[in-house]
Each structure stands twice: as structure tokens, then as C-alpha cells.
Design an enzyme around this catalytic site. Structure first.
Site, PDB file in Angstrom:
ATOM      1  N   LEU A  64       0.715  -1.263  -0.028  1.00 43.58           N
ATOM      2  CA  LEU A  64      -0.029  -0.149  -0.014  1.00 43.58           C
ATOM      3  C   LEU A  64       0.980   1.231   0.062  1.00 43.58           C
ATOM      4  CD1 LEU A  64      -2.436  -1.471   2.645  1.00 43.58           C
ATOM      5  CD2 LEU A  64      -2.939  -0.835   0.248  1.00 43.58           C
ATOM      6  N   PRO A  65       0.209   2.508  -0.422  1.00 47.35           N
ATOM      7  CA  PRO A  65       1.253   3.620  -0.327  1.00 47.35           C
ATOM      8  C   PRO A  65       2.055   4.159   0.890  1.00 47.35           C
ATOM      9  CG  PRO A  65      -0.958   3.828  -1.600  1.00 47.35           C
ATOM     10  CD  PRO A  65      -1.215   2.580  -0.754  1.00 47.35           C
ATOM     11  N   THR A  95       6.500   0.739   1.862  1.00 51.23           N
ATOM     12  CA  THR A  95       7.315   1.491   2.453  1.00 51.23           C
ATOM     13  C   THR A  95       6.593   2.521   3.606  1.00 51.23           C
ATOM     14  OG1 THR A  95       8.852   1.505   0.618  1.00 51.23           O
ATOM     15  CG2 THR A  95       9.217   3.141   2.300  1.00 51.23           C
ATOM     16  N   LYS A 170      15.079   0.493   4.713  1.00 51.43           N
ATOM     17  CA  LYS A 170      14.248   1.198   3.579  1.00 51.43           C
ATOM     18  C   LYS A 170      14.386   2.585   3.762  1.00 51.43           C
ATOM     19  CE  LYS A 170      11.937   1.328  -0.287  1.00 51.43           C
ATOM     20  NZ  LYS A 170      12.429   0.983  -1.323  1.00 51.43           N
ATOM     21  N   LYS A 245       7.260  11.208   0.126  1.00 53.70           N
ATOM     22  CA  LYS A 245       6.826  10.508   1.257  1.00 53.70           C
ATOM     23  C   LYS A 245       7.986   9.801   1.979  1.00 53.70           C
ATOM     24  CE  LYS A 245       5.820   6.376   1.207  1.00 53.70           C
ATOM     25  NZ  LYS A 245       5.712   4.723   1.012  1.00 53.70           N
TER      26      LYS A 245
HETATM   27  P1  NAD Z   1       0.845   2.637  -6.301  1.00 56.12           P
HETATM   28  O1  NAD Z   1       0.281   3.992  -5.758  1.00 56.12           O
HETATM   29  O2  NAD Z   1       1.140   2.217  -7.735  1.00 56.12           O
HETATM   30  O3  NAD Z   1      -0.146   1.565  -5.654  1.00 56.12           O
HETATM   31  C1  NAD Z   1      -0.806   1.580  -4.497  1.00 56.12           C
HETATM   32  C2  NAD Z   1      -2.084   0.927  -4.474  1.00 56.12           C
HETATM   33  O4  NAD Z   1      -2.732   0.759  -3.604  1.00 56.12           O
HETATM   34  C3  NAD Z   1      -2.849   1.554  -5.503  1.00 56.12           C
HETATM   35  O5  NAD Z   1      -3.387   0.848  -6.649  1.00 56.12           O
HETATM   36  C4  NAD Z   1      -4.030   1.882  -4.723  1.00 56.12           C
HETATM   37  O6  NAD Z   1      -5.472   1.833  -5.412  1.00 56.12           O
HETATM   38  C5  NAD Z   1      -3.972   0.818  -3.776  1.00 56.12           C
HETATM   39  N1  NAD Z   1      -4.774   1.420  -2.328  1.00 56.12           N
HETATM   40  C6  NAD Z   1      -4.659   2.458  -1.743  1.00 56.12           C
HETATM   41  N2  NAD Z   1      -5.268   2.411  -0.614  1.00 56.12           N
HETATM   42  C7  NAD Z   1      -5.891   1.321  -0.565  1.00 56.12           C
HETATM   43  C8  NAD Z   1      -6.663   0.294   0.363  1.00 56.12           C
HETATM   44  N3  NAD Z   1      -7.032   0.947   1.373  1.00 56.12           N
HETATM   45  N4  NAD Z   1      -6.935  -0.626   0.151  1.00 56.12           N
HETATM   46  C9  NAD Z   1      -6.489  -1.481  -1.056  1.00 56.12           C
HETATM   47  N5  NAD Z   1      -5.724  -0.996  -1.912  1.00 56.12           N
HETATM   48  C10 NAD Z   1      -5.543   0.418  -1.549  1.00 56.12           C
HETATM   49  O7  NAD Z   1       2.060   2.410  -5.494  1.00 56.12           O
HETATM   50  P2  NAD Z   1       3.480   1.461  -5.780  1.00 56.12           P
HETATM   51  O8  NAD Z   1       4.333   2.080  -6.611  1.00 56.12           O
HETATM   52  O9  NAD Z   1       2.876   0.006  -6.260  1.00 56.12           O
HETATM   53  O10 NAD Z   1       3.870   1.349  -4.258  1.00 56.12           O
HETATM   54  C11 NAD Z   1       3.531   0.830  -3.294  1.00 56.12           C
HETATM   55  C12 NAD Z   1       4.415   0.908  -2.164  1.00 56.12           C
HETATM   56  O11 NAD Z   1       5.787   0.348  -2.548  1.00 56.12           O
HETATM   57  C13 NAD Z   1       4.996   2.236  -1.445  1.00 56.12           C
HETATM   58  O12 NAD Z   1       4.669   2.158  -0.188  1.00 56.12           O
HETATM   59  C14 NAD Z   1       5.926   2.702  -2.226  1.00 56.12           C
HETATM   60  O13 NAD Z   1       6.829   3.422  -1.591  1.00 56.12           O
HETATM   61  C15 NAD Z   1       6.749   1.237  -2.393  1.00 56.12           C
HETATM   62  N6  NAD Z   1       7.759   1.064  -3.438  1.00 56.12           N
HETATM   63  C16 NAD Z   1       7.545   1.393  -4.541  1.00 56.12           C
HETATM   64  C17 NAD Z   1       8.372   1.315  -5.558  1.00 56.12           C
HETATM   65  C18 NAD Z   1       8.242   2.007  -7.099  1.00 56.12           C
HETATM   66  O14 NAD Z   1       9.160   1.867  -7.740  1.00 56.12           O
HETATM   67  N7  NAD Z   1       7.122   1.903  -7.455  1.00 56.12           N
HETATM   68  C19 NAD Z   1       9.650   0.617  -5.259  1.00 56.12           C
HETATM   69  C20 NAD Z   1       9.812   0.252  -3.789  1.00 56.12           C
HETATM   70  C21 NAD Z   1       8.820   0.476  -3.104  1.00 56.12           C
END
Ligand code: NAD
Length: 292
Positions: A64-65, A95, A170, A245
């Protein structure tokens, strides 16, 4: 083994798809119904509430975000802790603040559940290719027991220490990544202002002491590399607001332990400016465009 996967975004969806490819039964949930449709097309099941998705599974994975989404998903009345069967293993790959990870894990432990904080590094390419690095906080014994599950999504799986330590690693890593992306952008812009071809400049620096992941794997200058967000109008990848964030997490954490992070703070301010100028949803390498 049946796995509930909550949060099917840029990272969660490809991670869940890799579990399906490895013959795990996956049931997913996301507030974005398009993401659930995509999971179904890949052979996963879905349900329309968290409570239904986690009710009959062996493992719950959340991606999740931010901290508030994770705390809500686990701790709300209709949330994960109130809806899972005894002995379900809980793994949060988002994260979030180390303090939040510890809070949720404490509540899970008090209810008799094992929980791991297991944030990842490696970007969307790592999620798609199953080559993520996992930094895991929680019981080492539990991690060893589910190592083969992690190995379907990642290549390097590290035990960092007790609950919260995965998130601490992280936060340190992403603060450094934000600083490196800015520094790499600055160096490339300086070379371009001198008339250099950014491809040649990047190639030489990649074999010199300025080499780093942002330069070599995720170059922020358009058309230096194929398959980077920079060469695709900064779409997909790791959003500016997610990097902002993470830099905010570093600031909060540094204040709580009395550490000084001057470059991390500068990076946070610059990503904040970039976000406030309407770029929050672009990939974080678009910070390249903030510099003249
Ligand atoms: P994203 O915004 O693409 O995906 C997050 C998903 O969570 C979305 O599809 C959103 O609709 C869903 N969501 C939000 N609230 C929700 C809820 N209450 N119930 C169910 N679903 C819900 O983000 P991402 O890029 O996939 O990143 C996710 C996590 O991973 C974050 O914490 C980010 O910091 C971390 N991260 C991302 C990357 C990257 O390269 N994108 C790399 C490492 C870590």
C-alpha cells in the site's frame, strides 16, 4: 498455499502476478477496480472487501502507499487483524514509518499473529522480473520458513533485525536514492549545458567513480536508456509523491533519533517543489526537469 494480496498498484500487481506464475492461489483487493480486473486476467481471484479477501488464506501480503493505509487496513474494525484465521502469516511490503510498522506488528503479535515488515527495492522492473531486494524486520525463523515465497518475488532477501528494522533500512536506502537521483540529474544537466551528448556522458560516468544506480539503471535523461520512465514521458515507475513520502519518513525519523540529514532535507525540499508544481504523479526521475 493461498495468498491474499492487498494493493495492486505499480508494484503489487506484478508481484502478485509472479506468485500466480509460481502456482500460488492468489486472491487480491484494491480500491481501484481496474487493478482487480487486471489480476483476474492473470489468473487471480478478487473480492470486494478486505475482510472477504483475507478470510480464508494462509498468508496476507500488503503493498500500500503509506503508513495510514497500512494502519487502517490492519487495524480497522473490518480490517485484516479482525478478519483473518488464526496462524495466518502477515507480511507488509509497503514503505512506511518504522514506528508504524512496529505499532501494527505489536498489535498483530498481541493477537497471536506473526508479522514481518518486508519493504522492497528494485523498482517496477524488479517487481516484474521477480528480482526485488527484500529487507525484512521480524522473526528470522519465520522469514526462513517462508523464504521460498519471497524468492518468487525477489532475488536478494535480507533479515534486517526485529520488527521495524526492515523499514529503517528502507528509509536510509530511499533517502540515499533521492539524493543520488538529484545529484545524477545535476551532473547530466551540467554536461548537457556544455554540449555533451548525455548518452556518452552517462556511459563514461558509469565506468567512473560517479557511477550509481540512478545513472546506470534508471537514467533520468530521456532517451539515454530504453525502458526507463524517462524515455516514456516519466510514466509509471516510482512516483514523485512516493519519493517525497519516503524523504518525509527520513526527516521524521532523523528528528526522533537526533540525527542530522542535511542532504536528505534538501532533497525533500526539492521533491516537494517538484510535486507542488503538478508533477506528483510522474516518476521521480522527472526531478531532472526541475533543474534548468
Ligand atoms: P501505487 O500507488 O502504484 O499502488 C498502491 C495501490 O494501493 C494502488 O493501486 C491503490 O489503489 C491501492 N490502495 C490504496 N489504498 C488502498 C486500500 N485502503 N485498500 C486497498 N488498496 C489500496 O504505489 P506503488 O508504486 O505500487 O508503491 C506501493 C508501495 O511500495 C509504496 O509504499 C512505495 O513507497 C513502495 N515502493 C514503490 C516502488 C516503486 O518503484 N514504485 C519501489 C519500492 C517501494
Amino acid at each position: 498455499m493461498k495468498i491474499a494480496f492487498i494493493g495492486l498498484g505499480n508494484m503489487g500487481l506484478p508481484m502478485a502476478k509472479n506468485l500466480i506464475k509460481a502456482n500460488f492461489e492468489v486472491i487480491g483487493f484494491d480500491i481501484n477496480t481496474k487493478a482487480m480486473d487486471e489480476l483476474q486476467l492473470s489468473g487471480g481471484q478478487t473480492a470486494n472487501t478486505i475482510a472477504k479477501v483475507v478470510a480464508q488464506v494462509d498468508v496476507v501480503i500488503t503493498m500500500l502507499p503509506a503508513s495510514q493505509h497500512v494502519e487502517n487496513s490492519y487495524l480497522a474494525t473490518e480490517g485484516i487483524l479482525n478478519s483473518v484465521q488464526p496462524n495466518t502469516l502477515l507480511i507488509d511490503c509497503s514503505t512506511i514509518a518504522p514506528e508504524s510498522a512496529k505499532k501494527v506488528a505489536d498489535q498483530a503479535n498481541q493477537r497471536g499473529f506473526q508479522m514481518l515488515d518486508a519493504p522492497v527495492s528494485g523498482g517496477t522492473a524488479g517487481a516484474i522480473n521477480g528480482t526485488l531486494t527484500f529487507m525484512v524486520g521480524g522473526s528470522k525463523e519465520i522469514l526462513n520458513q517462508c523464504m521460498s515465497l519471497f524468492q518468487k518475488m525477489g532475488k536478494n532477501i535480507y533479515h534486517a533485525g526485529p520488527n521495524g528494522c526492515g523499514q529503517t533500512v528502507k528509509v536510509c536506502n530511499n533517502m540515499l536514492l533521492g539524493i543520488l537521483m538529484l545529484g545524477t540529474s545535476e551532473a547530466l544537466k551540467l554536461g548537457i549545458a556544455n554540449g555533451m551528448d548525455p548518452k556518452i556522458l552517462s556511459e563514461i560516468m558509469s565506468k567512473s567513480s560517479g557511477r550509481n544506480w540512478a545513472l546506470e539503471v534508471y537514467n533520468p535523461c530521456p532517451n539515454v536508456m530504453d525502458n526507463t520512465p524517462a524515455s516514456n514521458q516519466y510514466q509509471g515507475g516510482f512516483g514523485v509523491d512516493l519519493m517525497l513520502k519516503d524523504l518525509g519518513l527520513a526527516t521524521e525519523n532523523a528528528m526522533s533519533v537526533g540525527a542530522s540529514i542535511p542532504l536528505g532535507e534538501l532533497a525533500r525540499n526539492m521533491f516537494n517543489l517538484h510535486s507542488k508544481s503538478g508533477n506528483g504523479k510522474l516518476d521521480f526521475s522527472s526531478i531532472f526537469n526541475l533543474l534548468p
